[in-house]
Design a protein around this motif. Structure first.
Motif, mmCIF file in Angstrom:
data_model
loop_
_atom_site.group_PDB
_atom_site.id
_atom_site.type_symbol
_atom_site.label_atom_id
_atom_site.label_comp_id
_atom_site.label_asym_id
_atom_site.label_seq_id
_atom_site.Cartn_x
_atom_site.Cartn_y
_atom_site.Cartn_z
ATOM 1 N N PHE A 61 0.836 -1.201 0.000
ATOM 2 C CA PHE A 61 0.000 0.000 0.000
ATOM 3 C C PHE A 61 0.871 1.252 0.000
ATOM 4 O O PHE A 61 0.591 2.225 -0.700
ATOM 5 N N SER A 62 1.940 1.224 0.772
ATOM 6 C CA SER A 62 2.870 2.357 0.804
ATOM 7 C C SER A 62 3.487 2.586 -0.570
ATOM 8 O O SER A 62 3.634 3.734 -1.022
ATOM 9 N N ALA A 63 3.837 1.505 -1.256
ATOM 10 C CA ALA A 63 4.408 1.626 -2.602
ATOM 11 C C ALA A 63 3.398 2.232 -3.565
ATOM 12 O O ALA A 63 3.760 3.031 -4.443
ATOM 13 N N CYS A 64 2.129 1.873 -3.399
ATOM 14 C CA CYS A 64 1.075 2.457 -4.238
ATOM 15 C C CYS A 64 0.957 3.965 -3.991
ATOM 16 O O CYS A 64 0.840 4.754 -4.938
ATOM 17 N N ILE A 65 0.978 4.361 -2.723
ATOM 18 C CA ILE A 65 0.892 5.781 -2.386
ATOM 19 C C ILE A 65 2.058 6.540 -3.000
ATOM 20 O O ILE A 65 1.882 7.611 -3.608
ATOM 21 N N GLN A 66 3.254 6.002 -2.851
ATOM 22 C CA GLN A 66 4.439 6.680 -3.366
ATOM 23 C C GLN A 66 4.396 6.810 -4.882
ATOM 24 O O GLN A 66 4.715 7.868 -5.436
ATOM 25 N N ARG A 67 3.988 5.754 -5.559
ATOM 26 C CA ARG A 67 3.935 5.819 -7.023
ATOM 27 C C ARG A 67 2.879 6.795 -7.500
ATOM 28 O O ARG A 67 3.121 7.617 -8.397
ATOM 29 N N GLU A 68 1.684 6.742 -6.916
ATOM 30 C CA GLU A 68 0.606 7.618 -7.355
ATOM 31 C C GLU A 68 0.885 9.074 -6.982
ATOM 32 O O GLU A 68 0.528 9.995 -7.721
ATOM 33 N N SER A 69 1.535 9.297 -5.852
ATOM 34 C CA SER A 69 1.912 10.666 -5.463
ATOM 35 C C SER A 69 2.891 11.253 -6.466
ATOM 36 O O SER A 69 2.739 12.392 -6.924
ATOM 37 N N ILE A 73 2.209 14.581 -8.853
ATOM 38 C CA ILE A 73 3.074 15.762 -8.783
ATOM 39 C C ILE A 73 3.725 16.022 -10.137
ATOM 40 O O ILE A 73 3.789 17.170 -10.610
ATOM 41 N N ALA A 74 4.202 14.970 -10.785
ATOM 42 C CA ALA A 74 4.841 15.127 -12.094
ATOM 43 C C ALA A 74 3.855 15.676 -13.118
ATOM 44 O O ALA A 74 4.213 16.534 -13.938
ATOM 45 N N GLY A 107 -6.098 5.484 -8.443
ATOM 46 C CA GLY A 107 -4.968 6.123 -7.785
ATOM 47 C C GLY A 107 -5.399 7.316 -6.957
ATOM 48 O O GLY A 107 -4.907 7.516 -5.836
ATOM 49 N N TRP A 108 -6.331 8.106 -7.476
ATOM 50 C CA TRP A 108 -6.813 9.262 -6.723
ATOM 51 C C TRP A 108 -7.583 8.809 -5.490
ATOM 52 O O TRP A 108 -7.489 9.410 -4.422
ATOM 53 N N ALA A 109 -8.362 7.722 -5.605
ATOM 54 C CA ALA A 109 -9.085 7.198 -4.445
ATOM 55 C C ALA A 109 -8.110 6.743 -3.370
ATOM 56 O O ALA A 109 -8.335 6.954 -2.171
ATOM 57 N N VAL A 110 -7.009 6.113 -3.779
ATOM 58 C CA VAL A 110 -5.990 5.693 -2.814
ATOM 59 C C VAL A 110 -5.437 6.899 -2.075
ATOM 60 O O VAL A 110 -5.328 6.907 -0.839
ATOM 61 N N LEU A 111 -5.090 7.963 -2.817
ATOM 62 C CA LEU A 111 -4.472 9.141 -2.204
ATOM 63 C C LEU A 111 -5.469 9.958 -1.391
ATOM 64 O O LEU A 111 -5.167 10.372 -0.264
ATOM 65 N N HIS A 112 -6.633 10.212 -1.955
ATOM 66 C CA HIS A 112 -7.547 11.169 -1.347
ATOM 67 C C HIS A 112 -8.436 10.557 -0.275
ATOM 68 O O HIS A 112 -8.806 11.235 0.686
ATOM 69 N N SER A 113 -8.784 9.293 -0.422
ATOM 70 C CA SER A 113 -9.741 8.672 0.502
ATOM 71 C C SER A 113 -9.089 7.642 1.421
ATOM 72 O O SER A 113 -9.118 7.772 2.646
ATOM 73 N N HIS A 114 -8.476 6.628 0.836
ATOM 74 C CA HIS A 114 -8.090 5.465 1.630
ATOM 75 C C HIS A 114 -6.807 5.651 2.427
ATOM 76 O O HIS A 114 -6.691 5.129 3.543
ATOM 77 N N ALA A 115 -5.843 6.377 1.891
ATOM 78 C CA ALA A 115 -4.593 6.568 2.633
ATOM 79 C C ALA A 115 -4.819 7.359 3.912
ATOM 80 O O ALA A 115 -4.113 7.175 4.903
ATOM 81 N N ARG A 116 -5.799 8.234 3.912
ATOM 82 C CA ARG A 116 -6.056 9.086 5.070
ATOM 83 C C ARG A 116 -6.690 8.328 6.229
ATOM 84 O O ARG A 116 -6.751 8.842 7.342
ATOM 85 N N THR A 117 -7.193 7.134 5.955
ATOM 86 C CA THR A 117 -7.817 6.341 7.011
ATOM 87 C C THR A 117 -7.063 5.037 7.276
ATOM 88 O O THR A 117 -7.500 4.223 8.074
ATOM 89 N N GLY A 118 -5.920 4.845 6.613
ATOM 90 C CA GLY A 118 -5.203 3.586 6.732
ATOM 91 C C GLY A 118 -4.228 3.529 7.880
ATOM 92 O O GLY A 118 -3.781 2.455 8.254
ATOM 93 N N MET A 127 0.439 13.454 3.073
ATOM 94 C CA MET A 127 0.627 14.857 3.434
ATOM 95 C C MET A 127 1.914 15.416 2.845
ATOM 96 O O MET A 127 1.982 16.594 2.494
ATOM 97 N N ALA A 128 2.944 14.585 2.720
ATOM 98 C CA ALA A 128 4.183 15.038 2.087
ATOM 99 C C ALA A 128 3.926 15.403 0.631
ATOM 100 O O ALA A 128 4.440 16.417 0.130
ATOM 101 N N MET A 129 3.141 14.588 -0.059
ATOM 102 C CA MET A 129 2.768 14.890 -1.441
ATOM 103 C C MET A 129 1.960 16.176 -1.510
ATOM 104 O O MET A 129 2.203 17.061 -2.333
ATOM 105 N N ARG A 130 1.011 16.318 -0.599
ATOM 106 C CA ARG A 130 0.137 17.488 -0.600
ATOM 107 C C ARG A 130 0.932 18.762 -0.338
ATOM 108 O O ARG A 130 0.700 19.798 -0.971
#
Length: 215
Positions: A61-69, A73-74, A107-118, A127-130
């Motif tokens: 899950f962390s790898a997914c967050i990092q890749r999608e972030s 940003i890019a 990917g957006w659901a992972v970043l915006h919804s699920h990562a914030r509750t995981g 938050m680092a991405m944001r």
């Protein structure tokens, strides 16, 4: 005649395949409800192979967050690379943001919804991405003040608040646009520009809103 062996898939391609599947499953079900079995099935690999490459569900899950972030940003930075006035750069960046989130809904659901509750670690990564995006927007607001007045006339705290508000509004609009297929990236970006940039223009010219007396 000897047995013909299938060509072995390169490690990077195999990892991308598994991450693609993981982003979809996590995006659809969230971190807690997603299972490694479902991810392995969607990727077309065995569950032990997923663990061999990515060790644990948490690390996956962390790898997914990092890749999608990194991808988000890019996309925003590349979209705004055309230069020009600050409002044009923000417009281009916003269109890139909404285009990317529409094309990558899981990917957006992972970043915006699920990562914030995981869990706290996942929240910190998002938050680092944001904050990187907020810093980019802050720079555009400062540049707009410089264009309007010849120097950054807005107090630093006010600029920081405006950038936070703009990014928060973009996040909310992306969620709205992704639930209504009729909303285009251009429309979402124009909505935010009309809401935020027009008000920022008034602020640059000294036309500030003030609470009514006694409020």
């Amino acid at each position: 005649m000897g047995e013909v062996r299938a060509k072995r898939m390169p490690r990077a391609e195999r990892e991308r395949q598994m991450l693609d599947a993981a982003v979809r499953v996590f995006g659809e079900r969230g971190y807690r409800a997603a299972s490694m079995d479902d991810i392995a099935d969607l990727a077309g690999v065995s569950k032990p192979l997923v663990y061999l490459y990515l060790n644990s569900k948490e690390e996956l899950f962390s790898a997914c967050i990092q890749r999608e972030s990194a991808a988000l940003i890019a996309a925003v930075r590349e979209g705004a690379m055309g230069g020009g006035a600050a409002d044009r750069q923000l417009w281009d960046g916003l269109r890139a943001f909404f285009t990317h989130t529409a094309r990558n809904p899981y990917g957006w659901a992972v970043l915006h919804s699920h990562a914030r509750t995981g869990g706290e670690a996942f929240v910190a990564e998002v938050m680092a991405m944001r904050e990187e995006i907020v810093a980019f927007v802050t720079g555009l607001i400062v540049e707009a003040a410089r264009e309007a007045h010849g120097d950054p006339a807005l107090p630093g705290r006010e600029v920081a608040g405006l950038a936070q508000a703009l990014v928060g509004a973009a996040e909310s609009l992306a969620g709205w646009a992704n639930t209504d297929a009729s909303v285009t990236a251009k429309e979402a970006a124009a909505t935010l520009m009309n809401f935020a940039w027009a008000g920022l223009g008034n602020l640059m010219e000294g036309r500030r809103w003030s609470p009514p007396p006694g409020a």
